[in-house]
Design an enzyme around this catalytic site. Structure first.
Site, PDB file in Angstrom:
ATOM      1  N   CYS A  63      43.913  38.188  36.893  1.00 19.20           N
ATOM      2  CA  CYS A  63      45.146  38.130  37.678  1.00 19.20           C
ATOM      3  C   CYS A  63      45.901  36.819  37.488  1.00 19.20           C
ATOM      4  O   CYS A  63      47.093  36.739  37.782  1.00 19.20           O
ATOM      5  CB  CYS A  63      44.855  38.352  39.159  1.00 19.20           C
ATOM      6  SG  CYS A  63      43.808  37.086  39.888  1.00 19.20           S
ATOM      7  N   ARG A 102      45.374  34.652  34.460  1.00 17.25           N
ATOM      8  CA  ARG A 102      45.229  34.091  33.122  1.00 17.25           C
ATOM      9  C   ARG A 102      45.278  35.180  32.070  1.00 17.25           C
ATOM     10  O   ARG A 102      44.949  36.351  32.330  1.00 17.25           O
ATOM     11  CB  ARG A 102      43.936  33.305  32.973  1.00 17.25           C
ATOM     12  CG  ARG A 102      42.661  34.116  32.972  1.00 17.25           C
ATOM     13  CD  ARG A 102      41.441  33.236  32.825  1.00 17.25           C
ATOM     14  NE  ARG A 102      41.349  32.273  33.914  1.00 17.25           N
ATOM     15  CZ  ARG A 102      41.644  30.994  33.798  1.00 17.25           C
ATOM     16  NH1 ARG A 102      42.032  30.502  32.629  1.00 17.25           N
ATOM     17  NH2 ARG A 102      41.566  30.180  34.835  1.00 17.25           N
ATOM     18  N   HIS A 123      36.237  24.780  27.414  1.00 17.32           N
ATOM     19  CA  HIS A 123      37.060  25.524  28.377  1.00 17.32           C
ATOM     20  C   HIS A 123      36.361  26.803  28.813  1.00 17.32           C
ATOM     21  O   HIS A 123      36.320  27.126  30.011  1.00 17.32           O
ATOM     22  CB  HIS A 123      38.425  25.863  27.766  1.00 17.32           C
ATOM     23  CG  HIS A 123      39.209  26.833  28.592  1.00 17.32           C
ATOM     24  ND1 HIS A 123      39.774  26.500  29.808  1.00 17.32           N
ATOM     25  CD2 HIS A 123      39.489  28.159  28.402  1.00 17.32           C
ATOM     26  CE1 HIS A 123      40.374  27.562  30.322  1.00 17.32           C
ATOM     27  NE2 HIS A 123      40.208  28.579  29.485  1.00 17.32           N
ATOM     28  N   SER A 170      38.869  28.254  37.658  1.00 19.23           N
ATOM     29  CA  SER A 170      39.495  29.276  38.495  1.00 19.23           C
ATOM     30  C   SER A 170      40.415  28.651  39.531  1.00 19.23           C
ATOM     31  O   SER A 170      40.230  27.500  39.937  1.00 19.23           O
ATOM     32  CB  SER A 170      38.425  30.105  39.214  1.00 19.23           C
ATOM     33  OG  SER A 170      37.610  30.780  38.286  1.00 19.23           O
ATOM     34  N   GLN A 220      34.227  39.215  34.586  1.00 17.34           N
ATOM     35  CA  GLN A 220      35.363  39.483  33.697  1.00 17.34           C
ATOM     36  C   GLN A 220      35.076  39.011  32.272  1.00 17.34           C
ATOM     37  O   GLN A 220      35.485  39.660  31.300  1.00 17.34           O
ATOM     38  CB  GLN A 220      36.614  38.798  34.265  1.00 17.34           C
ATOM     39  CG  GLN A 220      37.119  39.475  35.536  1.00 17.34           C
ATOM     40  CD  GLN A 220      38.027  38.594  36.377  1.00 17.34           C
ATOM     41  OE1 GLN A 220      38.029  37.363  36.262  1.00 17.34           O
ATOM     42  NE2 GLN A 220      38.822  39.218  37.235  1.00 17.34           N
ATOM     43  N   ALA A 246      42.117  50.209  44.491  1.00 10.19           N
ATOM     44  CA  ALA A 246      40.684  50.201  44.811  1.00 10.19           C
ATOM     45  C   ALA A 246      39.846  49.728  43.637  1.00 10.19           C
ATOM     46  O   ALA A 246      38.674  50.064  43.525  1.00 10.19           O
ATOM     47  CB  ALA A 246      40.241  51.599  45.249  1.00 10.19           C
ATOM     48  N   GLY A 247      40.443  48.921  42.776  1.00  9.49           N
ATOM     49  CA  GLY A 247      39.710  48.351  41.650  1.00  9.49           C
ATOM     50  C   GLY A 247      38.920  47.136  42.095  1.00  9.49           C
ATOM     51  O   GLY A 247      38.623  46.957  43.282  1.00  9.49           O
ATOM     52  N   MET A 300      39.738  43.884  42.257  1.00  8.02           N
ATOM     53  CA  MET A 300      40.411  42.970  43.169  1.00  8.02           C
ATOM     54  C   MET A 300      40.575  43.595  44.552  1.00  8.02           C
ATOM     55  O   MET A 300      40.401  42.926  45.573  1.00  8.02           O
ATOM     56  CB  MET A 300      41.779  42.582  42.601  1.00  8.02           C
ATOM     57  CG  MET A 300      41.709  41.736  41.332  1.00  8.02           C
ATOM     58  SD  MET A 300      40.710  40.240  41.539  1.00  8.02           S
ATOM     59  CE  MET A 300      41.704  39.320  42.680  1.00  8.02           C
TER      60      MET A 300
END
Length: 398
Positions: A46, A48, A79, A89, A100, A170-171, A173
């Site tokens: 969300c 990057r 990084h 983050s 992720q 409803a994923g 996040m």
């Protein structure tokens, strides 16, 4: 050469990130056409959008772009290790980035775009992320974009007790948001998702209820908070839809939090008097979180620095792995041939052939062990001439 090109919350606001994604994709495709990109992994969250690549040479030409961060080799790997540890983050210490990264690697492996180099680097990053969370308390408590979104809504309402919250999406996040809402003693939790079954599953966990996406309007009418986190490529809560759904007298008290990228809520919705927030508005909460976790972050950084040294060593070892594999294969071939010759000369040895076979294997293993240690040490010290000499001495089938 290892290359990382990215745009993220540190260098861009949500609007810039949205507009930069297609430019980043074009830049990647341009690199693929001009350079020999041997491996690549794409990572998107969300806040990057990144590419990790392995190029066969160090020449890139002119790829500088104001919107992007471009890092090579050790800086690029550092990084990624920091990223997996939660240090890069927006919400320091959040766990979701680790999943992720795993998903990005898995997808690239399935599609065949990740090879042994990126596999090694991403495996190390995942290991480091797990190690940091085990050895420090960087992720203690409620740390996620989802929980930050809920905190933002509470900063307006005071608390969410007896409020109706509508979760759109409803994923992963949306699930994080839901988990952060469980203990808020809400009047109602409503979940809307294009795939209704997923909404039903999440709503059951929360003690709420699910609605079909085409019933979104009626659920917006009396909602106190709407938190949207879909993966839609365009805005789904437009000015016209919100205007039609939310009565005029309720607009000033409605809080809408958009944690999607691209955004779910049109900018113009705020013109209705609704309080609209997006990822950029989470920065204040993120800064407070950063201060709380300052000590843990320092410990995490030490772990990352030590692990980067080990990663560099592993990558140097990769250079001699093909040679070691060839040497091992040739040694095994010689061992097998000579063992068979010896067994023929010995004649009947009453079923003890396995003893002879085991003996020759043991001798080869011991000799090969020293070769492995010495060649890997030569790789660590960049002793190219010694490695070439070993290729001449050992890598033959005669």
């Amino acid at each position: 050469m290892i290359l990382n090109i990215r745009v993220d919350h540190k260098t861009a606001d949500i609007k810039t990130m949205e507009s930069s994604i297609s430019t980043l994709d074009d830049l990647f495709l341009n690199l693929k056409s001009k350079c020999n990109v041997e491996e690549y992994i794409s990572l998107r969250t969300c806040n990057r959008s990144e590419y990790y690549m392995v190029l066969s040479d160090n020449y890139l030409g002119e790829i500088e772009c104001a919107d992007f961060v471009i890092e090579k080799n050790e800086a690029a790997m550092m990084h990624l290790l920091r990223l997996a540890s939660g240090l890069e983050s927006m919400i320091i210490g959040e766990d979701q980035i680790l999943g992720q990264i795993k998903d990005a690697k898995k997808k690239a492996k399935k599609e065949g775009s990740a090879g042994i180099v990126l596999d090694t680097i991403f495996n190390k990053a995942i290991h480091v992320g797990q190690s940091v969370r085990k050895k420090t308390q960087i992720n203690r408590g409620s740390v996620s974009i989802g929980s930050a979104a809920v905190n933002l809504a509470e900063s307006v309402h005071g608390n969410l007790k007896c409020k109706k919250v509508l979760i759109v999406g409803a994923g992963k996040m949306g699930t994080l948001v839901a988990k952060a809402l469980v203990e808020k003693h809400l009047k109602a939790i409503v979940v809307a998702n294009r795939t209704h079954d997923r909404a039903v599953c999440l709503a059951k966990e929360l003690g709420g209820y699910a609605i079909h996406f085409d019933r979104l309007k009626e659920s917006m009418e009396d909602a106190d908070v709407i938190i949207s986190a879909t993966g839609a490529p365009h805005a789904i809560l437009t000015y016209e839809k919100v205007k039609a759904a939310v009565p005029l007298e309720r607009r000033n008290s409605l809080v809408m939090v958009d944690i999607a990228n691209p955004r779910d809520i049109e900018d113009e919705v705020s013109n209705l008097g609704v309080k609209v927030f997006n990822i950029d508005d989470l920065r204040g909460i993120a800064e407070d979180n950063r201060k709380i976790r300052k000590k843990e972050a320092k410990e995490a950084e030490k772990i990352v620095e030590n692990e980067l040294l080990l990663l560099n060593r592993s990558l140097k070892h990769l250079k001699v792995e093909p040679l070691l594999s060839d040497i091992r294969s040739n040694m095994e071939l010689i061992r097998y041939r000579e063992t068979q010759k010896a067994l023929k000369k010995l004649g009947n040895i009453n079923g003890k052939e396995k003893v002879v076979d085991k003996l020759t294997k043991s001798v080869v293993d011991k000799i090969f062990h020293d070769i492995v240690l010495n060649l890997r040490k030569a790789a660590e010290n960049d002793e190219e001439e010694l490695i070439k000499a070993c290729e001449l001495l050992f890598n033959n089938e005669n």
